[in-house]
Write a protein that holds these residues in place. Structure first.
Motif, short mmCIF file in Angstrom:
data_model
loop_
_atom_site.label_atom_id
_atom_site.label_comp_id
_atom_site.label_asym_id
_atom_site.label_seq_id
_atom_site.Cartn_x
_atom_site.Cartn_y
_atom_site.Cartn_z
N GLU A 89 0.82 -1.19 0.00
CA GLU A 89 0.00 0.00 0.00
C GLU A 89 0.87 1.27 0.00
OE1 GLU A 89 -3.22 0.09 -0.28
OE2 GLU A 89 -3.43 2.27 -0.01
N SER A 90 1.92 1.25 0.77
CA SER A 90 2.74 2.44 0.94
C SER A 90 3.38 2.89 -0.36
CB SER A 90 3.86 2.17 1.94
OG SER A 90 3.32 1.80 3.17
N LYS A 92 2.33 2.80 -3.20
CA LYS A 92 1.38 3.53 -4.05
C LYS A 92 1.42 5.02 -3.77
CE LYS A 92 -2.08 -0.14 -4.18
NZ LYS A 92 -3.37 -0.50 -3.57
N HIS A 93 1.70 5.36 -2.55
CA HIS A 93 1.68 6.76 -2.17
C HIS A 93 3.08 7.30 -2.00
CE1 HIS A 93 -2.61 6.25 -1.36
NE2 HIS A 93 -2.27 5.08 -0.85
N THR A 305 -2.03 -3.92 4.73
CA THR A 305 -2.49 -3.01 3.69
C THR A 305 -3.42 -1.96 4.27
OG1 THR A 305 -2.50 -4.94 2.25
CG2 THR A 305 -3.52 -2.96 1.40
N ARG A 306 -4.34 -2.43 5.06
CA ARG A 306 -5.33 -1.53 5.65
C ARG A 306 -4.68 -0.51 6.57
NH1 ARG A 306 -10.63 -0.03 4.82
NH2 ARG A 306 -11.50 0.73 6.78
N ALA A 309 -2.98 2.10 4.59
CA ALA A 309 -3.97 2.99 3.99
C ALA A 309 -4.50 3.99 5.01
CB ALA A 309 -5.12 2.18 3.39
N ARG A 310 -4.83 3.49 6.17
CA ARG A 310 -5.37 4.37 7.19
C ARG A 310 -4.36 5.40 7.66
NH1 ARG A 310 -8.34 1.10 11.89
NH2 ARG A 310 -8.01 3.13 12.87
N ILE A 312 -1.72 6.54 6.09
CA ILE A 312 -1.38 7.51 5.05
C ILE A 312 -2.52 8.49 4.82
CG2 ILE A 312 -0.88 7.74 2.58
CD1 ILE A 312 0.69 5.10 2.81
N SER A 313 -3.74 8.00 4.85
CA SER A 313 -4.86 8.91 4.64
C SER A 313 -4.96 9.89 5.82
CB SER A 313 -6.17 8.15 4.49
OG SER A 313 -6.75 7.90 5.74
N THR A 318 -6.68 12.74 3.51
CA THR A 318 -7.54 12.46 2.36
C THR A 318 -8.81 11.80 2.85
OG1 THR A 318 -6.24 10.46 1.99
CG2 THR A 318 -5.71 12.37 0.65
N TYR A 321 -11.27 7.26 7.38
CA TYR A 321 -11.49 5.88 7.77
C TYR A 321 -12.00 5.88 9.21
CZ TYR A 321 -8.78 4.22 3.77
OH TYR A 321 -8.32 3.93 2.52
#
Lengths: 343, 343
Positions: A89-90, A92-93, A305-306, A309-310, A312-313, A318, A321
């Motif tokens: 996931e990381s 990606k950002h 992954t989750r 995502a959390r 980073i958001s 962004t 969550y």
DNA sequence: CGCAAAATTCAAAGCGCTTTGAAGTTGCTA
DNA sequence: TAGCAACTTCAAAGCGCTTTGAATTTTGCG
């Protein structure tokens, strides 16, 4: 090397401001201009310099992991799988990691240092203990953090992602009870970890609902290695009144347990039933055991992954969550469970 | 937050230049001044902003790892252990990682992107194939890199750290031959990986020196999981003329092999001898097997540490390490090897 | 057509560090 | 005591991006 923002903006006859805004999705940019910019990025292959971005924004673009893997401390099989999810996931950002090996005794200092260094935007914490002093340290740090797992005691007033460990072992135990088992053993993870205690709690709850109890001599807490599984199971089996079923906190433990059971000449799913918790480690699939294992399943990689995502958001502000998540596990029945043998 | 360089230098009544130089060990600073600066750093807890350093120096302070763990691709147990070593060393120098999951098919693009992004100072490459196109990609990238393992074909004209795989399995095979074994099997890693081929080569060399050969039906290449070990070993055992000894490329494979052997009612170290390569995974210690395993040993974690040290020193241009290293493995004899059974 | 509001764009000021080129001090030699 | 080399220290110019506050152009409407 590629072009930088200045060159790009000169090519386009625009100011750096406008180009920067076009790229970062600000609204005050003419749609047509934005298209031109985007096209120029394509052709030139422009990529913003992350160091400059970090300096300008004050964001580090990285997540700090404090791994319990200081020199001399055993690494955990489960960690690699979790990390794979995190990395997936990381990347990606365009986020980095700072992996901080640390011994338990100087974890506090490690956190302080990491947060103060400004090298990380957020911290991640795992291997939660029943009552964990690290939580209050993190709270005092004024840096976002996310916990994998959760404490047992005290209020859960912090962001976490956990699986329903109590429920998992409650369900598993219930199944065994329905199959007629009354005497069962528990091969658990380390005593001080919250998930171990929760799983035990779930098991106890299901047992006591039916007026059953758990014999202390049939409970073992240890690191979750093959060898511990083997040793403990062997000890259980030589007792006067051996169990007819066993719950394992990890497929790695189950591996050893299965070995001990086979060695004792017993048949899994017939003489003795076994349910393991499955973190979905690719190296050890419960369905590939000689006798496929009944499991409570929850993917560790998905959790990674989750969590990424959390986190980073949260940093990038962004998406929104939920702050606390509790994932249900799945109880998957395979051949390692069967009716309790007649006495 | 803490102080920054400007504030620190004002406190000291010095210029930023001097303070910066004092901190970075430049010679043109008065010894006494340097002491003052160092003391001030102590009291203020000053820590340089890494983003600013990176921007000013053009160094990213991070190492890129391209992990073969894209979504859907199995992660490797061995990777976690290696990473632990890498992290242990990196954190000392405040280096980050960029973990780049990637599927084999777009590894090339991943490298390009990573190198061009300027986000990493160096790349690390593992899971070397017999003839590996990634090497030439890396060479063309004008960014330092280091390879764990090495190709089989072509010149080894690049920096690497490898263990002597050929030697390891040569030694192991020789031991078996000395014990009287003539028919042995090989449970190897994936066919396309260089280390697998080298180990096979080592085995073949020892065999042919004694006029022995390797039966193709006693060789299996697969991912190194417990299950593959089990299946393959089982296949070997049901053949007309089963082996009296087996070499395993990993303790994880050995785990499955041992299971198959036990299940076939054979005794390890007596009916059949087994030698495994041991990467020193904490979860699976060869000495803890029911019958302790004879192994060829080389610590994966140590390799990680060393690779990080070499890569970082290369980037920082500090110490000089040799460019190519080949580590010998240790042959450690335990109970899983014994004389060949009489026919 | 004229003017305020909305829509775009820009110049310039940092972010916190390293590094270049120059300047100020000392210590010695002639 | 002048003169020069060896030490020390400094001011200032970036590194490449974001963001503020202002300037410029368009648009909407009376």
């Amino acid at each position: 090397m590629g072009v930088n923002l200045k060159q790009l903006s000169e090519m386009l006859g625009l100011s750096q401001t406008t180009v920067s805004r076009a790229l970062n999705g600000y609204p005050e940019v003419n749609a047509e201009t934005r298209q031109r910019v985007l096209k120029a990025v394509q052709t030139t292959g422009y990529r913003p310099n992350r160091a400059a971005q970090r300096l300008a924004t004050g964001r580090a673009g990285s997540i700090g992991l404090v791994m319990p893997i200081a020199a001399g401390i055993d690494s955990d099989v489960h960690f690699g799988e979790f990390l794979a999810g995190l990395a997936e996931e990381s990347v990606k950002h365009d986020f980095h990691f700072v992996l901080n090996p640390s011994a338990p005794e100087d974890e506090e200092a490690t956190f302080q240092r990491l947060a103060a260094s400004g090298n990380v935007d957020a911290l991640f914490l795992a291997y939660m203990r029943a009552s964990d002093p690290r939580i209050s340290i993190l709270k005092s740090l004024s840096i976002p953090f996310l916990v994998h797992g959760r404490t047992l005691d005290g209020p859960a007033d912090y962001p976490f992602l956990d699986i329903d460990n109590t429920g998992a072992f409650y369900d598993a135990t219930r199944l065994l009870i329905q199959l007629g088992h009354t005497r069962m053993a528990l091969l658990n993870g380390p005593d001080y970890l919250a998930f171990s205690q929760r799983r035990k709690k779930g098991m106890l709850r299901a047992l006591s609902e039916r007026g059953l109890s758990l014999d202390d001599r049939l409970v073992n807490h240890s690191f979750m290695t093959d060898e511990h599984g083997y040793r403990s199971m062997q000890r259980f089996l030589v007792q006067d009144n051996p169990p007819t079923a066993v719950l394992c906190s990890s497929t790695v433990l189950a591996l050893g347990a299965v070995r001990a059971i086979n060695r004792a000449g017993l048949q899994i799913g017939k003489d003795i039933s076994l349910i393991a918790h499955d973190d979905v480690l690719p190296m050890l699939k419960p369905e590939n055991f000689t006798v496929p294992l009944t499991t409570t399943r929850s993917s560790l990689r998905a959790a990674g992954t989750r969590i990424a995502a959390r986190l980073i958001s949260r940093i990038l502000k962004t998406a929104d969550y939920p702050d606390q998540e509790l994932w249900r596990t799945e109880l998957i029945v395979r051949a390692s469970t069967g009716p309790a043998p007649r006495v």
